[in-house]
Design an enzyme around this catalytic site. Structure first.
Site, PDB file in Angstrom:
ATOM      1  N   TYR A  32       0.836  -1.199   0.000  1.00 38.06           N
ATOM      2  CA  TYR A  32       0.000   0.000   0.000  1.00 38.06           C
ATOM      3  C   TYR A  32       0.866   1.243   0.000  1.00 38.06           C
ATOM      4  O   TYR A  32       2.073   1.178   0.229  1.00 38.06           O
ATOM      5  CB  TYR A  32      -0.962  -0.005   1.190  1.00 38.06           C
ATOM      6  CG  TYR A  32      -0.344   0.355   2.527  1.00 38.06           C
ATOM      7  CD1 TYR A  32       0.512  -0.533   3.187  1.00 38.06           C
ATOM      8  CD2 TYR A  32      -0.594   1.586   3.139  1.00 38.06           C
ATOM      9  CE1 TYR A  32       1.077  -0.208   4.411  1.00 38.06           C
ATOM     10  CE2 TYR A  32      -0.028   1.914   4.367  1.00 38.06           C
ATOM     11  CZ  TYR A  32       0.800   1.017   4.999  1.00 38.06           C
ATOM     12  OH  TYR A  32       1.371   1.339   6.200  1.00 38.06           O
ATOM     13  N   LYS A 148       6.359  -1.860   2.042  1.00 37.96           N
ATOM     14  CA  LYS A 148       5.164  -1.288   2.676  1.00 37.96           C
ATOM     15  C   LYS A 148       3.997  -2.270   2.548  1.00 37.96           C
ATOM     16  O   LYS A 148       3.041  -2.058   1.789  1.00 37.96           O
ATOM     17  CB  LYS A 148       4.843   0.090   2.068  1.00 37.96           C
ATOM     18  CG  LYS A 148       4.050   0.982   3.014  1.00 37.96           C
ATOM     19  CD  LYS A 148       4.110   2.421   2.568  1.00 37.96           C
ATOM     20  CE  LYS A 148       3.108   3.314   3.287  1.00 37.96           C
ATOM     21  NZ  LYS A 148       3.167   3.300   4.731  1.00 37.96           N
ATOM     22  N   GLU A 180      11.744   3.059  14.673  1.00 38.85           N
ATOM     23  CA  GLU A 180      10.795   3.987  14.028  1.00 38.85           C
ATOM     24  C   GLU A 180       9.484   3.928  14.796  1.00 38.85           C
ATOM     25  O   GLU A 180       9.338   3.156  15.750  1.00 38.85           O
ATOM     26  CB  GLU A 180      10.596   3.660  12.542  1.00 38.85           C
ATOM     27  CG  GLU A 180       9.972   2.311  12.257  1.00 38.85           C
ATOM     28  CD  GLU A 180       9.708   2.076  10.761  1.00 38.85           C
ATOM     29  OE1 GLU A 180       9.753   3.017   9.954  1.00 38.85           O
ATOM     30  OE2 GLU A 180       9.435   0.910  10.412  1.00 38.85           O
ATOM     31  N   LEU A 204      10.917   1.518   7.367  1.00 42.95           N
ATOM     32  CA  LEU A 204      10.282   1.893   6.108  1.00 42.95           C
ATOM     33  C   LEU A 204      11.012   3.136   5.591  1.00 42.95           C
ATOM     34  O   LEU A 204      11.214   4.084   6.357  1.00 42.95           O
ATOM     35  CB  LEU A 204       8.800   2.214   6.322  1.00 42.95           C
ATOM     36  CG  LEU A 204       8.105   2.468   4.991  1.00 42.95           C
ATOM     37  CD1 LEU A 204       7.725   1.145   4.338  1.00 42.95           C
ATOM     38  CD2 LEU A 204       6.886   3.341   5.160  1.00 42.95           C
TER      39      LEU A 204
HETATM   40  N1  PDD Z   1       2.622   5.067   7.334  1.00 44.48           N
HETATM   41  N2  PDD Z   1       7.261   3.966   9.055  1.00 44.48           N
HETATM   42  C1  PDD Z   1       6.115   3.257   9.060  1.00 44.48           C
HETATM   43  C2  PDD Z   1       6.092   1.948   9.772  1.00 44.48           C
HETATM   44  C3  PDD Z   1       4.983   3.757   8.399  1.00 44.48           C
HETATM   45  O1  PDD Z   1       3.848   3.029   8.384  1.00 44.48           O
HETATM   46  C4  PDD Z   1       5.041   5.023   7.769  1.00 44.48           C
HETATM   47  C5  PDD Z   1       3.872   5.613   7.041  1.00 44.48           C
HETATM   48  C6  PDD Z   1       6.244   5.732   7.806  1.00 44.48           C
HETATM   49  C7  PDD Z   1       6.402   7.086   7.157  1.00 44.48           C
HETATM   50  O2  PDD Z   1       6.455   6.994   5.752  1.00 44.48           O
HETATM   51  P1  PDD Z   1       5.963   8.214   4.834  1.00 44.48           P
HETATM   52  O3  PDD Z   1       6.727   9.408   5.276  1.00 44.48           O
HETATM   53  O4  PDD Z   1       6.336   7.794   3.468  1.00 44.48           O
HETATM   54  O5  PDD Z   1       4.495   8.376   5.053  1.00 44.48           O
HETATM   55  C8  PDD Z   1       7.338   5.160   8.446  1.00 44.48           C
HETATM   56  C9  PDD Z   1       1.437   5.442   6.617  1.00 44.48           C
HETATM   57  C10 PDD Z   1       1.175   6.895   6.600  1.00 44.48           C
HETATM   58  C11 PDD Z   1       0.275   4.614   7.134  1.00 44.48           C
HETATM   59  O6  PDD Z   1       0.505   3.437   7.417  1.00 44.48           O
HETATM   60  O7  PDD Z   1      -0.850   5.110   7.205  1.00 44.48           O
END
Ligand code: PDD
Length: 294
Positions: A32, A148, A180, A204
Protein backbone atom coordinates in the site's frame (compact mmCIF):
# COMPACT_ATOMS: atom_id res chain seq x y z
CA UNK A 1 -20.53 8.44 2.16
CA UNK A 2 -17.33 8.62 0.15
CA UNK A 3 -16.37 7.65 -3.37
CA UNK A 4 -13.70 5.00 -3.54
CA UNK A 5 -11.78 3.44 -6.42
CA UNK A 6 -11.91 -0.31 -6.97
CA UNK A 7 -10.43 -2.10 -9.98
CA UNK A 8 -11.08 0.63 -12.51
CA UNK A 9 -14.42 1.92 -11.14
CA UNK A 10 -15.40 4.79 -8.89
CA UNK A 11 -18.08 3.59 -6.47
CA UNK A 12 -19.68 4.65 -3.23
CA UNK A 13 -17.91 2.88 -0.36
CA UNK A 14 -21.18 1.14 0.56
CA UNK A 15 -21.50 -0.62 -2.79
CA UNK A 16 -17.86 -1.68 -3.30
CA UNK A 17 -17.26 -5.44 -2.97
CA UNK A 18 -14.05 -7.47 -2.73
CA UNK A 19 -13.92 -11.25 -3.00
CA UNK A 20 -13.55 -13.32 0.18
CA UNK A 21 -10.83 -15.13 -1.77
CA UNK A 22 -8.79 -11.97 -2.08
CA UNK A 23 -5.24 -12.72 -0.96
CA UNK A 24 -5.09 -9.39 0.80
CA UNK A 25 -7.95 -10.59 3.01
CA UNK A 26 -6.59 -14.14 3.42
CA UNK A 27 -2.83 -13.54 3.71
CA UNK A 28 -2.15 -9.81 3.87
CA UNK A 29 -0.57 -10.43 0.45
CA UNK A 30 -0.24 -6.91 -0.89
CA UNK A 31 1.34 -3.49 -0.59
CA UNK A 32 0.00 0.00 0.00
CA UNK A 33 0.86 3.67 -0.17
CA UNK A 34 -0.46 6.79 1.50
CA UNK A 35 0.21 9.98 -0.44
CA UNK A 36 -0.62 13.45 0.89
CA UNK A 37 -2.28 16.22 -1.09
CA UNK A 38 -1.91 19.85 -0.05
CA UNK A 39 -4.81 21.94 -1.35
CA UNK A 40 -5.40 19.26 -3.96
CA UNK A 41 -1.80 18.94 -5.14
CA UNK A 42 -0.27 15.54 -4.56
CA UNK A 43 3.05 15.88 -2.71
CA UNK A 44 6.07 13.69 -3.56
CA UNK A 45 3.90 11.43 -5.75
CA UNK A 46 6.99 10.18 -7.61
CA UNK A 47 8.60 9.04 -4.37
CA UNK A 48 5.45 7.21 -3.28
CA UNK A 49 5.13 5.60 -6.72
CA UNK A 50 8.76 4.54 -6.64
CA UNK A 51 8.37 2.88 -3.27
CA UNK A 52 5.19 1.15 -4.46
CA UNK A 53 7.04 -0.11 -7.54
CA UNK A 54 9.80 -1.50 -5.30
CA UNK A 55 7.24 -3.28 -3.10
CA UNK A 56 5.36 -4.73 -6.07
CA UNK A 57 8.63 -6.00 -7.53
CA UNK A 58 9.70 -7.52 -4.19
CA UNK A 59 6.38 -9.37 -3.91
CA UNK A 60 6.33 -10.17 -7.65
CA UNK A 61 2.89 -8.60 -8.11
CA UNK A 62 2.41 -7.69 -11.74
CA UNK A 63 0.84 -4.22 -11.71
CA UNK A 64 1.89 -1.03 -13.48
CA UNK A 65 1.17 1.92 -11.15
CA UNK A 66 1.77 4.65 -13.73
CA UNK A 67 -1.97 5.44 -13.89
CA UNK A 68 -2.21 6.08 -10.15
CA UNK A 69 -1.48 9.84 -10.09
CA UNK A 70 -4.48 10.52 -12.35
CA UNK A 71 -6.66 8.20 -10.28
CA UNK A 72 -5.51 9.88 -7.06
CA UNK A 73 -6.37 13.31 -8.48
CA UNK A 74 -9.77 12.04 -9.59
CA UNK A 75 -10.52 10.62 -6.13
CA UNK A 76 -9.64 13.92 -4.45
CA UNK A 77 -11.88 15.71 -6.93
CA UNK A 78 -14.82 13.34 -6.56
CA UNK A 79 -14.65 13.57 -2.77
CA UNK A 80 -14.49 17.36 -2.72
CA UNK A 81 -11.02 17.34 -1.14
CA UNK A 82 -9.13 19.58 -3.56
CA UNK A 83 -9.54 22.66 -1.34
CA UNK A 84 -8.62 20.87 1.88
CA UNK A 85 -5.43 22.10 3.47
CA UNK A 86 -4.29 18.47 3.81
CA UNK A 87 -5.86 15.29 2.48
CA UNK A 88 -4.38 11.95 1.60
CA UNK A 89 -5.02 9.07 -0.75
CA UNK A 90 -4.60 5.49 0.43
CA UNK A 91 -4.08 2.86 -2.26
CA UNK A 92 -3.51 -0.85 -1.84
CA UNK A 93 -2.65 -3.46 -4.42
CA UNK A 94 -3.12 -7.11 -3.49
CA UNK A 95 -2.16 -10.16 -5.48
CA UNK A 96 -5.84 -10.69 -6.31
CA UNK A 97 -8.52 -13.31 -5.61
CA UNK A 98 -7.76 -17.02 -5.95
CA UNK A 99 -8.57 -20.24 -4.05
CA UNK A 100 -6.45 -20.33 -0.91
CA UNK A 101 -2.97 -21.80 -1.37
CA UNK A 102 0.08 -20.23 0.27
CA UNK A 103 2.15 -20.06 -2.91
CA UNK A 104 1.17 -17.67 -5.70
CA UNK A 105 -1.83 -18.80 -7.79
CA UNK A 106 -0.62 -21.15 -10.57
CA UNK A 107 -2.79 -19.30 -13.07
CA UNK A 108 -2.05 -15.61 -12.54
CA UNK A 109 -5.03 -13.49 -11.45
CA UNK A 110 -5.58 -9.75 -11.80
CA UNK A 111 -4.39 -7.76 -8.78
CA UNK A 112 -7.04 -6.01 -6.69
CA UNK A 113 -6.55 -2.24 -6.60
CA UNK A 114 -8.45 -0.27 -3.99
CA UNK A 115 -8.10 3.39 -3.06
CA UNK A 116 -9.83 5.97 -0.92
CA UNK A 117 -9.24 9.63 -0.16
CA UNK A 118 -9.66 11.30 3.19
CA UNK A 119 -9.09 14.59 4.94
CA UNK A 120 -6.18 14.87 7.37
CA UNK A 121 -6.68 16.84 10.57
CA UNK A 122 -3.41 18.47 11.55
CA UNK A 123 -3.15 19.06 15.32
CA UNK A 124 -4.04 22.62 16.31
CA UNK A 125 -0.94 24.86 16.68
CA UNK A 126 -1.24 25.11 20.47
CA UNK A 127 -1.57 21.32 20.76
CA UNK A 128 1.45 20.81 18.48
CA UNK A 129 3.43 23.35 20.49
CA UNK A 130 2.94 21.37 23.71
CA UNK A 131 4.38 18.24 22.06
CA UNK A 132 3.29 14.63 22.36
CA UNK A 133 4.04 11.56 24.47
CA UNK A 134 5.13 8.17 23.21
CA UNK A 135 5.74 4.70 24.60
CA UNK A 136 8.34 2.15 23.53
CA UNK A 137 7.25 -1.30 22.36
CA UNK A 138 9.32 -4.33 21.33
CA UNK A 139 9.76 -4.53 17.55
CA UNK A 140 8.61 -8.02 16.64
CA UNK A 141 8.05 -7.29 12.96
CA UNK A 142 9.44 -9.36 10.10
CA UNK A 143 12.78 -8.73 8.43
CA UNK A 144 11.48 -6.77 5.41
CA UNK A 145 9.94 -3.75 7.04
CA UNK A 146 11.21 -1.70 4.08
CA UNK A 147 8.36 -3.23 2.03
CA UNK A 148 5.16 -1.29 2.68
CA UNK A 149 3.17 -4.46 3.23
CA UNK A 150 -0.51 -4.31 4.16
CA UNK A 151 0.24 -6.98 6.81
CA UNK A 152 0.49 -4.56 9.74
CA UNK A 153 -0.49 -6.56 12.81
CA UNK A 154 2.59 -5.56 14.87
CA UNK A 155 1.96 -1.92 13.94
CA UNK A 156 -1.71 -2.26 14.94
CA UNK A 157 -0.72 -3.73 18.32
CA UNK A 158 1.95 -1.07 18.82
CA UNK A 159 -0.46 1.76 18.11
CA UNK A 160 -3.02 0.17 20.41
CA UNK A 161 -0.35 0.04 23.13
CA UNK A 162 0.01 3.81 22.64
CA UNK A 163 -3.76 4.29 22.85
CA UNK A 164 -3.93 2.09 25.97
CA UNK A 165 -1.19 4.21 27.54
CA UNK A 166 -3.08 7.39 26.60
CA UNK A 167 -0.28 8.66 24.36
CA UNK A 168 0.05 9.60 20.70
CA UNK A 169 2.76 7.30 19.34
CA UNK A 170 4.63 4.07 19.85
CA UNK A 171 8.35 3.63 19.16
CA UNK A 172 9.52 0.20 17.99
CA UNK A 173 12.65 -0.97 19.82
CA UNK A 174 14.83 -3.78 18.48
CA UNK A 175 18.13 -4.86 20.06
CA UNK A 176 18.26 -1.68 22.13
CA UNK A 177 17.69 0.59 19.11
CA UNK A 178 14.72 2.95 18.70
CA UNK A 179 13.89 2.03 15.11
CA UNK A 180 10.79 3.99 14.03
CA UNK A 181 7.22 4.75 15.02
CA UNK A 182 4.19 2.49 14.54
CA UNK A 183 3.32 4.55 11.43
CA UNK A 184 6.14 7.06 11.18
CA UNK A 185 9.92 7.44 11.17
CA UNK A 186 11.79 8.54 14.27
CA UNK A 187 14.44 11.22 14.76
CA UNK A 188 16.54 12.47 17.67
CA UNK A 189 18.55 15.65 18.12
CA UNK A 190 21.82 15.46 20.06
CA UNK A 191 23.81 18.68 20.49
CA UNK A 192 22.33 20.21 17.33
CA UNK A 193 22.83 17.07 15.19
CA UNK A 194 19.74 15.40 13.72
CA UNK A 195 19.99 11.61 13.90
CA UNK A 196 17.77 8.98 12.31
CA UNK A 197 18.10 5.29 11.52
CA UNK A 198 19.90 4.57 8.23
CA UNK A 199 18.07 3.00 5.30
CA UNK A 200 17.89 -0.74 5.88
CA UNK A 201 15.47 -3.64 5.89
CA UNK A 202 14.55 -2.59 9.47
CA UNK A 203 12.77 0.69 8.64
CA UNK A 204 10.28 1.89 6.11
CA UNK A 205 12.10 4.32 3.78
CA UNK A 206 9.75 7.18 4.58
CA UNK A 207 9.12 9.80 1.94
CA UNK A 208 8.57 12.48 4.60
CA UNK A 209 11.81 11.34 6.27
CA UNK A 210 13.74 12.07 3.05
CA UNK A 211 12.08 15.49 2.71
CA UNK A 212 12.92 16.39 6.32
CA UNK A 213 16.53 15.19 5.98
CA UNK A 214 16.91 17.42 2.91
CA UNK A 215 15.31 20.35 4.70
CA UNK A 216 17.65 19.93 7.66
CA UNK A 217 20.71 19.78 5.42
CA UNK A 218 19.45 22.76 3.44
CA UNK A 219 19.16 24.72 6.69
CA UNK A 220 22.74 23.82 7.62
CA UNK A 221 21.67 21.39 10.35
CA UNK A 222 23.97 18.33 10.35
CA UNK A 223 22.24 14.99 9.82
CA UNK A 224 23.70 11.61 10.78
CA UNK A 225 22.14 8.37 9.62
CA UNK A 226 22.90 5.97 12.46
CA UNK A 227 20.98 3.94 15.04
CA UNK A 228 19.45 5.77 18.02
CA UNK A 229 20.05 3.69 21.15
CA UNK A 230 17.27 3.65 23.72
CA UNK A 231 19.81 4.21 26.48
CA UNK A 232 20.72 7.50 24.75
CA UNK A 233 17.15 8.80 24.63
CA UNK A 234 17.59 10.27 28.12
CA UNK A 235 20.31 12.60 26.85
CA UNK A 236 18.55 13.58 23.59
CA UNK A 237 17.69 17.27 23.37
CA UNK A 238 14.70 16.61 21.10
CA UNK A 239 12.80 13.75 19.51
CA UNK A 240 10.33 13.86 16.66
CA UNK A 241 8.43 11.66 14.23
CA UNK A 242 7.86 12.15 10.50
CA UNK A 243 5.28 10.65 8.17
CA UNK A 244 2.53 11.35 5.70
CA UNK A 245 -0.12 11.35 8.43
CA UNK A 246 2.31 12.74 11.02
CA UNK A 247 4.15 15.49 9.11
CA UNK A 248 6.73 16.56 11.73
CA UNK A 249 5.51 15.70 15.22
CA UNK A 250 7.54 16.55 18.33
CA UNK A 251 7.81 13.97 21.09
CA UNK A 252 8.37 15.44 24.54
CA UNK A 253 8.02 12.36 26.77
CA UNK A 254 8.91 8.70 26.27
CA UNK A 255 7.56 6.11 28.71
CA UNK A 256 6.67 8.99 31.05
CA UNK A 257 10.19 10.50 31.10
CA UNK A 258 10.66 14.01 29.72
CA UNK A 259 12.84 14.52 26.65
CA UNK A 260 15.40 17.30 27.25
CA UNK A 261 13.61 20.00 29.20
CA UNK A 262 10.21 18.49 28.34
CA UNK A 263 9.31 21.26 25.87
CA UNK A 264 9.23 21.23 22.06
CA UNK A 265 12.73 22.15 20.88
CA UNK A 266 13.97 24.63 18.27
CA UNK A 267 15.10 22.04 15.72
CA UNK A 268 11.70 20.31 15.64
CA UNK A 269 10.05 23.70 15.32
CA UNK A 270 12.38 24.87 12.56
CA UNK A 271 11.94 21.66 10.58
CA UNK A 272 8.15 21.73 10.93
CA UNK A 273 8.10 25.35 9.77
CA UNK A 274 10.33 24.47 6.81
CA UNK A 275 8.11 21.51 6.03
CA UNK A 276 4.98 23.68 6.06
CA UNK A 277 6.72 26.15 3.79
CA UNK A 278 7.65 23.36 1.35
CA UNK A 279 4.19 21.83 1.20
CA UNK A 280 2.73 25.32 0.87
CA UNK A 281 4.93 25.90 -2.18
CA UNK A 282 3.87 22.53 -3.56
CA UNK A 283 0.22 23.50 -3.14
CA UNK A 284 0.78 26.82 -4.94
CA UNK A 285 2.55 25.13 -7.86
CA UNK A 286 0.42 24.77 -10.99
CA UNK A 287 -1.49 21.50 -11.32
CA UNK A 288 0.64 18.94 -13.09
CA UNK A 289 3.88 20.65 -12.11
CA UNK A 290 4.58 17.87 -9.64
CA UNK A 291 6.01 18.23 -6.18
CA UNK A 292 9.16 20.29 -5.81
CA UNK A 293 11.97 18.50 -4.05
CA UNK A 294 13.23 20.82 -1.34
N1 PDD B 1 2.62 5.07 7.33
N2 PDD B 1 7.26 3.97 9.06
C1 PDD B 1 6.12 3.26 9.06
C2 PDD B 1 6.09 1.95 9.77
C3 PDD B 1 4.98 3.76 8.40
O1 PDD B 1 3.85 3.03 8.38
C4 PDD B 1 5.04 5.02 7.77
C5 PDD B 1 3.87 5.61 7.04
C6 PDD B 1 6.24 5.73 7.81
C7 PDD B 1 6.40 7.09 7.16
O2 PDD B 1 6.45 6.99 5.75
P1 PDD B 1 5.96 8.21 4.83
O3 PDD B 1 6.73 9.41 5.28
O4 PDD B 1 6.34 7.79 3.47
O5 PDD B 1 4.49 8.38 5.05
C8 PDD B 1 7.34 5.16 8.45
C9 PDD B 1 1.44 5.44 6.62
C10 PDD B 1 1.18 6.90 6.60
C11 PDD B 1 0.28 4.61 7.13
O6 PDD B 1 0.50 3.44 7.42
O7 PDD B 1 -0.85 5.11 7.20
Amino acid sequence: MSIIYLNGSYLSDGEARVSVNDRGFLFGDGVYEVTPAYRGTLFQMEGHLGRLRDGLAALRIDFDPSGLPAMHAELLERNGLTDEEVAYVYVQVTRGAAPRTHAFPKVPVAPTVYAFASRYARPAPDVWARGFDAVTVPDRRWGRVDIKSIALLPNVLAQQAAVDAGVMDAIFVRDGVAIEGAHSNFFAVFDGVVVTHPHSNLILPGITRDVVIELARGAGIPVELRPIFVEDLARADELFFTGTTTEVRPCVRVDGRPVGDGAVGPVSRALFDAFLETVGEAARAPIGAGSPTP
